[in-house]
Design an enzyme around this catalytic site. Structure first.
Site, mmCIF file in Angstrom:
data_model
loop_
_atom_site.group_PDB
_atom_site.id
_atom_site.type_symbol
_atom_site.label_atom_id
_atom_site.label_comp_id
_atom_site.label_asym_id
_atom_site.label_seq_id
_atom_site.Cartn_x
_atom_site.Cartn_y
_atom_site.Cartn_z
ATOM 1 N N GLU A 94 28.219 -11.590 12.231
ATOM 2 C CA GLU A 94 27.638 -10.256 12.089
ATOM 3 C C GLU A 94 28.482 -9.367 11.174
ATOM 4 O OE1 GLU A 94 26.887 -9.027 16.218
ATOM 5 O OE2 GLU A 94 24.887 -9.909 16.050
ATOM 6 N N ASP A 115 20.918 -15.242 21.909
ATOM 7 C CA ASP A 115 21.724 -14.061 22.235
ATOM 8 C C ASP A 115 21.347 -13.388 23.552
ATOM 9 O OD1 ASP A 115 23.487 -12.029 22.093
ATOM 10 O OD2 ASP A 115 22.509 -10.933 20.481
ATOM 11 N N GLU A 168 22.183 -5.807 28.305
ATOM 12 C CA GLU A 168 21.731 -5.402 26.968
ATOM 13 C C GLU A 168 20.257 -5.704 26.740
ATOM 14 O OE1 GLU A 168 23.879 -7.286 23.788
ATOM 15 O OE2 GLU A 168 22.532 -6.498 22.261
HETATM 16 C C1 BDP Z 1 24.880 -8.992 20.455
HETATM 17 C C2 BDP Z 1 25.067 -7.516 20.532
HETATM 18 C C3 BDP Z 1 26.155 -6.996 19.648
HETATM 19 C C4 BDP Z 1 27.407 -7.814 19.866
HETATM 20 C C5 BDP Z 1 27.113 -9.268 19.637
HETATM 21 C C6 BDP Z 1 28.280 -10.171 19.975
HETATM 22 O O1 BDP Z 1 23.854 -6.886 20.221
HETATM 23 O O2 BDP Z 1 26.353 -5.654 19.958
HETATM 24 O O3 BDP Z 1 28.426 -7.386 19.040
HETATM 25 O O4 BDP Z 1 26.086 -9.687 20.471
HETATM 26 O O5 BDP Z 1 28.241 -10.783 21.023
HETATM 27 O O6 BDP Z 1 24.202 -9.362 21.594
HETATM 28 O O7 BDP Z 1 29.217 -10.277 19.196
#
Ligand code: BDP
Length: 699
Positions: A272, A345, A373
């Protein structure tokens, strides 16, 4: 006058009894006892164990805490945290034995738990040993005290005031964790600021570590891979650069000077948009090993996350496996790869990640998300033990039948040097810690499962309910058992309800742009990353719906063991709860029930709403069994949940109906919203808990 005072004090007193703000979590036993207790060793940890027993043990028999040198506690390699509790009967003492002070503390909490459960009378014969050595919370807390995906206030860590001022909550946090066996914590967000490794922050981290230490909790930090550049001013953060390696070694040395029992680092790299070894043409193994080398002299470990995916042609669900499998066996022995439970996720339902069991020469740990989340934030009741157990109990078949995710990560199958399990914390500054009173159960359940993944979701729920609610009002045993039965049923059904009203049958990621709370299956932002759009995942069209990950599609099924790949590949044998995860299914496909897929989808959405309604009704009936404060809080949360469940059902059914062109079947409550209006609706994310009914239920 006297009478007036006594009436007033009665009211105050009654008020106190009813002041149920949730701050005491599951640790509510009155500290009014004066039990006889002793220990053959004195230390800050045994002092805590002694105090807990002295002030709470009402069993009448004296309690003896005994350090028993390792090796004498019976054959096999026992975890240092293991303990036994023995008592031959009312005339005997209760003896808690362990090789370590930490084990004694766990034994003390166990004894007190048994007492609250009404199971500590008479003979006791308990032997306990945790399944995982490292039972760790991951806080996604930022230096500015915001919490990524946190829904319970701001961060518990008041960085600005630390180290000079320490909140009493730090110790309360450590105690709560120790009471359920959690023994480690990563203090900061995986999207880590380099600042966390600055001298100023390390002094703050040390202050927390000092408070947590007597409770057996070790501190870890998330690090930013570019720290050598960002913080150290080096021209590169390339892991093969000598100065970079030196920088990490020196940094590790500096940390261990301050915190001799520091646990190690958690790393999110090349994920990311975060920096990582690939920025320098190096691999995950190069990056992880460099950091592992820096920690090795201090016995620290690296938890290297496998949460990686990039936009492109490759199915997102396949990427972590593809990227990490080539490095199996190429990591240092103080590295463990941290893998989210599912391949995408933290969705309400995913199959397990194919990395579990497949990485045979590298320790792998599961990462669960305690904070909700994707399951309604702290607004929805979603008891998550069933979801985590679903993953832990999944058979990977990698070493024959019974190679469950639990057993391929806990050392039963592979000789793992590091055995660990992580949960992304749901705590914050809210008085009740977790935002929703019932979300405390998820913190509790994570700890209990990390200790013993064989406990059932029901056992854990019953335990938590007893510890959290039993003393709240003056109730008879029969009343309490009714209350417990009803609440436990609600909790046990709740995760399935969320799956049904949000994303049944294997659907996933239908969330709105900008938040992971409400539905926007239609969302399509021009120019945005395709793999951040719901359409990428549901692929609904006039023919059908679902992501073809079978042999004829992305072939993600091939990442599983052949036995599973075969099962998932065939729509007839693929578990229906995951069918749209693995297949693009025609609307008229016949399901096992005899319904078409379209009808089944409608029924599932309908059922989700019906279930939440039943929770609301059930909770309403429990009013007289629970204190007013928590009753009202939970009632209000359920009201939000039912509103959101209807919102989800209507948005998804109305949108998919435009594509399927089929009627909502008889027996499913027809949508009450208008799709056009729903599409215009924007949730004010800062204010998500307060979306008014009128805002959502637009007339
Ligand atoms: C996702 C989230 C994000 C996290 C990412 C992670 O939306 O905020 O930074 O995972 O696990 O679920 O690194």
């Amino acid at each position: 006058m006297k009478k007036l005072i006594s009436i007033i004090s009665l009211i105050i007193c009654a008020g106190q009894i009813q002041a149920e703000d949730g701050s005491r979590l599951w640790l509510r036993a009155p500290a009014t006892a004066h039990a006889e207790v002793s220990c053959n060793k004195q230390s800050p940890t045994t002092d805590i164990a002694l105090k807990e027993i002295r002030t709470q043990w009402r069993g009448g028999t004296p309690v003896l805490l005994k350090i028993q040198p390792a090796g004498k506690s019976g054959g096999g390699r026992l975890s240092p945290d293991s303990y036994s509790i023995r008592c031959r009967g009312v005339d005997d003492v209760v003896t808690i034995e362990s090789a370590t002070e930490q084990g004694l503390l766990y034994g003390a909490y166990h004894l007190l738990r048994l007492q609250e459960m009404g199971q500590a009378d008479g003979q006791l014969q308990v032997v306990e040993s945790p399944r995982y050595d490292i039972r760790i919370l991951n806080h996604w807390d930022n230096p500015d005290r915001s919490v990524e995906r946190g829904y319970a206030g701001i961060s518990l860590w008041n960085w600005e005031e630390l180290p000079a001022t320490v909140s009493p909550r730090y110790e309360a946090y450590a105690r709560a964790n120790a009471s359920v066996g959690i023994n480690a914590t990563v203090l900061n967000n995986v999207n880590a600021s380099p600042q966390i490794l600055s001298a100023a922050y390390l002094a703050k981290v040390k202050a927390l570590a000092d408070i947590f230490r007597p409770y057996g909790i070790r501190v870890y930090l998330s690090i930013n891979f570019s720290s050598p550049t960002e913080l150290g001013g080096l021209p590169t953060s390339d892991p093969s650069d000598k100065a970079v390696r030196r920088w990490w070694k020196d940094k590790a040395g500096e940390i261990y000077e301050l915190i001799p029992d520091f646990g190690g680092f958690l790393v999110k790299a090349n994920s990311e948009g975060l920096p990582g070894p690939q920025d320098f043409g190096r691999t995950h193994a190069d990056g992880a090993n460099m950091i592992a080398d820096a920690l090795k002299p201090h016995k620290g470990i690296v938890m290297w996350r496998a949460f990686v995916y990039n936009p492109g042609d490759e199915d997102r669900a396949k990427q972590a496996y593809r990227e990490f499998m080539p490095f199996d066996g190429r990591f240092r022995d103080n590295v463990i790869v941290q893998v989210k439970n599912g391949p995408v996720d933290f969705q309400p339902r995913e199959p397990f990640s194919p990395l579990f069991g497949a990485m045979k020469k590298t320790p792998v740990m599961a990462e669960f998300q305690i904070t909700q989340e994707y399951l309604g934030f702290s607004n929805h009741l979603a008891y998550l033990a069933p979801m985590w157990k679903e993953c832990l109990d999944s058979d990977t078949y990698q070493q024959g039948e019974g190679s469950t995710v639990a057993r391929v990560t806990d050392g039963s199958i592979y000789p793992q040097k590091i055995k660990a399990i992580a949960g992304v914390a749901n705590t914050g500054t809210d008085v009740n810690w977790c935002g929703h009173h019932l979300a405390q159960a998820n913190w509790y359940a994570f700890g209990r499962l990390a200790w013993n993944h064989q406990l059932s979701s029901k056992e854990i729920a019953d335990e938590w309910i007893t510890l959290t609610f039993k003393d709240a009002t003056d109730r008879t045993a029969a009343d309490f058992s009714f209350f417990k039965g009803e609440l436990s049923r609600m909790m046990l059904e709740s995760r399935e309800a969320v799956v049904e009203y949000m994303m049944p049958l294997g659907l996933h990621h239908l969330f709105a742009w900008g938040h992971h709370y409400g539905p926007e299956p239609w969302c399509d932002i021009p120019g945005a990353r395709p793999d951040w759009m719901p359409g990428y995942y549901h692929k609904a069209d006039a023919e059908g719906i679902g992501f073809d990950r079978s042999r004829t599609g992305s072939n993600a099924t091939a990442q599983y063991h052949a036995r599973l790949a075969e099962r998932f590949d065939n729509p007839a044998t693929c578990p229906e709860e995951l069918i749209l995860w693995f297949h693009h299914v025609p609307w008229d496909h016949r399901m096992k029930s005899g319904n078409t897929l379209w009808e089944e989808l409608c029924h599932a959405y309908g059922r989700g709403v019906v279930r939440v309604n039943s929770f609301r009704t059930a909770w309403g009936r429990l009013e007289k069994y629970v204190d007013a404060e928590r009753f009202v809080h939970i009632r209000n949360k359920l009201k939000i949940q039912i509103r959101d469940a209807v919102w989800w059902r209507d948005a998804c059914l109305l949108y998919f109906q435009e594509l399927s062109g089929r009627p909502i079947p008889y027996g499913v409550e027809p949508p009450i919203h208008d799709l056009k209006r729903l599409k215009q609706f924007r949730l004010n994310i800062d204010n998500h808990t307060n979306v008014s009914e009128s805002e959502l239920f637009m007339k």
